[in-house]
Design a protein around this motif. Structure first.
Motif, short mmCIF file in Angstrom:
data_model
loop_
_atom_site.label_atom_id
_atom_site.label_comp_id
_atom_site.label_asym_id
_atom_site.label_seq_id
_atom_site.Cartn_x
_atom_site.Cartn_y
_atom_site.Cartn_z
N GLY A 170 2.30 0.62 8.03
CA GLY A 170 1.82 0.59 6.65
C GLY A 170 0.34 0.88 6.56
N THR A 171 -0.44 0.32 7.48
CA THR A 171 -1.88 0.60 7.51
C THR A 171 -2.13 2.08 7.74
OG1 THR A 171 -2.30 -1.61 8.43
CG2 THR A 171 -4.06 0.02 8.64
N LEU A 172 -1.40 2.66 8.69
CA LEU A 172 -1.56 4.09 8.98
C LEU A 172 -1.19 4.93 7.77
CD1 LEU A 172 -2.17 6.29 11.07
CD2 LEU A 172 0.22 6.19 11.77
N ALA A 173 -0.15 4.53 7.05
CA ALA A 173 0.26 5.27 5.85
C ALA A 173 -0.84 5.25 4.79
CB ALA A 173 1.56 4.69 5.30
N ILE A 174 -1.56 4.14 4.72
CA ILE A 174 -2.64 4.02 3.73
C ILE A 174 -3.84 4.88 4.11
CG2 ILE A 174 -4.35 2.43 2.74
CD1 ILE A 174 -2.21 0.25 2.84
N VAL A 175 -4.25 4.81 5.39
CA VAL A 175 -5.48 5.51 5.79
C VAL A 175 -5.21 6.98 6.13
CG1 VAL A 175 -6.46 3.36 6.65
CG2 VAL A 175 -5.28 4.87 8.25
N GLY A 176 -4.00 7.32 6.56
CA GLY A 176 -3.66 8.70 6.91
C GLY A 176 -4.28 9.13 8.23
N LEU A 278 -13.20 0.73 3.49
CA LEU A 278 -12.83 2.13 3.67
C LEU A 278 -11.47 2.46 3.06
CD1 LEU A 278 -14.01 2.59 7.36
CD2 LEU A 278 -14.99 3.70 5.36
N ALA A 279 -10.54 1.55 3.12
CA ALA A 279 -9.17 1.85 2.68
C ALA A 279 -8.61 0.81 1.72
CB ALA A 279 -8.26 1.96 3.89
N GLY A 280 -9.43 -0.15 1.29
CA GLY A 280 -8.97 -1.12 0.32
C GLY A 280 -8.43 -2.38 0.99
N PRO A 281 -8.31 -3.47 0.23
CA PRO A 281 -7.86 -4.75 0.80
C PRO A 281 -6.44 -4.70 1.33
CG PRO A 281 -7.94 -4.84 -1.61
CD PRO A 281 -8.61 -3.57 -1.20
N GLY A 282 -5.61 -3.79 0.82
CA GLY A 282 -4.24 -3.71 1.30
C GLY A 282 -4.18 -3.40 2.78
N ALA A 283 -4.95 -2.40 3.23
CA ALA A 283 -4.98 -2.03 4.63
C ALA A 283 -5.57 -3.14 5.48
CB ALA A 283 -5.77 -0.74 4.82
N PHE A 284 -6.61 -3.79 4.96
CA PHE A 284 -7.24 -4.88 5.70
C PHE A 284 -6.25 -6.00 5.98
CE2 PHE A 284 -9.08 -9.16 5.16
CZ PHE A 284 -9.84 -9.23 6.33
N TYR A 285 -5.53 -6.42 4.95
CA TYR A 285 -4.60 -7.53 5.13
C TYR A 285 -3.38 -7.13 5.96
CZ TYR A 285 -7.22 -10.57 2.03
OH TYR A 285 -8.20 -11.35 1.49
N LEU A 286 -2.91 -5.92 5.80
CA LEU A 286 -1.80 -5.47 6.63
C LEU A 286 -2.17 -5.50 8.10
CD1 LEU A 286 -0.20 -2.41 4.75
CD2 LEU A 286 0.95 -4.53 5.42
N PHE A 287 -3.32 -4.94 8.42
CA PHE A 287 -3.73 -4.87 9.82
C PHE A 287 -3.96 -6.27 10.39
CE2 PHE A 287 -6.42 -4.21 13.49
CZ PHE A 287 -5.92 -3.04 14.05
N THR A 288 -4.62 -7.13 9.64
CA THR A 288 -4.92 -8.48 10.12
C THR A 288 -3.65 -9.30 10.31
OG1 THR A 288 -7.01 -8.38 8.89
CG2 THR A 288 -6.34 -10.52 9.73
N ILE A 289 -2.71 -9.16 9.39
CA ILE A 289 -1.42 -9.87 9.54
C ILE A 289 -0.69 -9.37 10.78
CG2 ILE A 289 0.88 -10.12 8.52
CD1 ILE A 289 -0.55 -10.20 5.77
N GLY A 290 -0.72 -8.04 11.01
CA GLY A 290 -0.11 -7.50 12.22
C GLY A 290 -0.75 -8.05 13.47
#
Length: 414
Positions: A170-176, A278-290
């Motif tokens: 999901g993080t990768l999908a957000i940042v590309g 850089l990519a918004g709080p969505g990517a931050f929380y996805l990565f940290t949860i992972g």
């Protein structure tokens, strides 16, 4: 005729679905290998070298699949663990040595898992890293002492791996990422000496011989026999394949977001912090949860692997529900927590030395997997063919390279 065709199709579909549902043992290995160390090293690789080291987790995953499958076949064909067969073939001393080495190898990485869960919890909830490390270590110890542990571990791991897939993909999908540049990174090559050493470090966290050896125990826990060779192959290829997918996703994300900045990130926690602006709080929380769930699964399963290998090496009951495994798992987790509490500022240097000493065990464990799976007296008609042995020999050279790399780090540290 139409009815028969429908029945055949339904049966085939049911068989495929049943095989997919049965996947589980190799996911345990993926859950422990994709831990905080693996995430941090792949993050560093992407931040420093972009896509150029993308081939490393791909190649390391390939060898991990091979060795885990060789170990699984030993368990499926013989009905015994690797060290059971070792005792019969090479004697009890080699089995004990393998068990001790296996435990030390896992123990060396345990503090990183304890610290990782603390860092991830701090990023998500705030508070003291050491406090969170202590809380989750106690919860992990309590979990290990539950009855019917294997079934509970498999459920936990399926949940954890699912969360990691959603989080990192999901993080990768957000940042590309740049597909062309990523494709060029699949061509083997290293940019400099530091890149070579980093590549060997990634290989060490991805291609874990101790985890591969554990496949023989997982086959026994599942009570699978030689009739499940096909299912064992599917389990190994798909389960370990998840490991490679996650490692690649993490490196792609890092290469896309951080590469080229003046101050590259040297930790997964640092990368998570930089993802938000850089990519918004969505990517931050996805990565940290992972990162949190990767640390949690490694904290539990890593300790179980090491304790099982130690107990089995000394010819005691290696079942997850046996007291010896539970006791040594507790010791491993407490050890990791103590390292975090005592060396609270930076346990990394201590861990580098411990890991360097532990990976000296890799050649012995890798030799046992290859030699026993190729032994016709042990495996009968299922013994390795020439092509498999040749491929395994290349993997063995990778193991030797990993050991030499960590020994070099010890020399530099001293």
């Amino acid at each position: 005729m139409g009815t028969d065709t429908t029945r055949t199709t339904a049966t085939t579909g049911g068989d495929v679905l049943g095989k997919l549902k049965a996947i589980g043992p190799a996911l345990l290995l993926a859950a422990v290998v994709v831990g905080p160390g693996s995430i941090a090293l792949n993050t560093i690789a992407g931040s420093l070298y972009g896509y150029s080291l993308l081939w490393v987790p791909v190649v390391a995953t390939t060898f991990m699949i091979l060795y885990a499958w060789l170990a699984a076949r030993i368990g499926l064909v013989t009905g015994d663990t690797l060290f059971d067969v070792t005792r019969e073939t090479y004697g009890p001393t080699i089995a004990r040595l393998g068990g001790v080495f296996g435990f030390l190898t896992i123990l060396a990485f345990q503090a990183g898992n304890n610290a990782g869960i603390g860092f991830a919890s701090n990023a998500l909830f705030g508070g003291d890293v050491r406090l969170w490390a202590g809380v989750f270590t106690l919860l992990a110890i309590g979990f290990v002492w539950l009855p019917d542990l294997y079934d509970k571990i498999e459920v936990l791991v399926r949940l954890v791996v699912g969360v990691m897939i959603v989080a990192f993909i999901g993080t990768l999908a957000i940042v590309g990422f740049d597909p062309g540049a990523a494709a060029s990174g699949l061509v083997p090559g290293v940019p400099d000496v530091d890149g070579l050493l980093l590549s060997l470090g990634i290989a060490a966290t991805t291609f874990s011989i101790a985890a591969a050896v554990y496949q023989t125990h997982l086959m026994k826990e599942k009570e699978w026999g030689v009739e499940r060779l096909e299912q064992g192959a599917i389990d190994t290829f798909l389960g370990i394949g998840v490991l490679g997918l996650l490692a690649v996703a993490i490196m792609l994300t890092s290469a896309s977001v951080i590469y080229g900045q003046t101050d590259p990130v040297f930790s997964a926690a640092g990368m998570a912090q930089q993802l938000e602006p850089l990519a918004g709080p969505g990517a931050f929380y996805l990565f940290t949860i992972g990162f949190f769930f990767a640390s949690l699964s490694s904290l539990v399963v890593n300790a179980l692997i090491g304790s099982t290998l130690l107990v089995d090496g000394f010819d005691r009951e290696p079942s997850m529900d046996g007291r010896p495994v539970k006791i040594w798992s507790t010791i491993a987790m407490v050890f990791g927590l103590l390292v975090v509490l005592i060396f609270q500022e930076d346990p990394i240097e201590l861990l580098r030395v411990a890991q360097a000493l532990a990976v000296v065990a890799f050649p012995l464990l890798a030799f046992l997997v290859v030699a026993l799976s190729a032994n016709e007296d042990v495996m009968g008609e299922h013994a390795n063919g020439t092509a498999v042995n040749a491929f395994a020999a290349v993997g063995y050279l990778v193991v030797v390279g990993i050991v030499l790399n960590y020994l070099w780090e010890v020399v530099q540290f001293v």
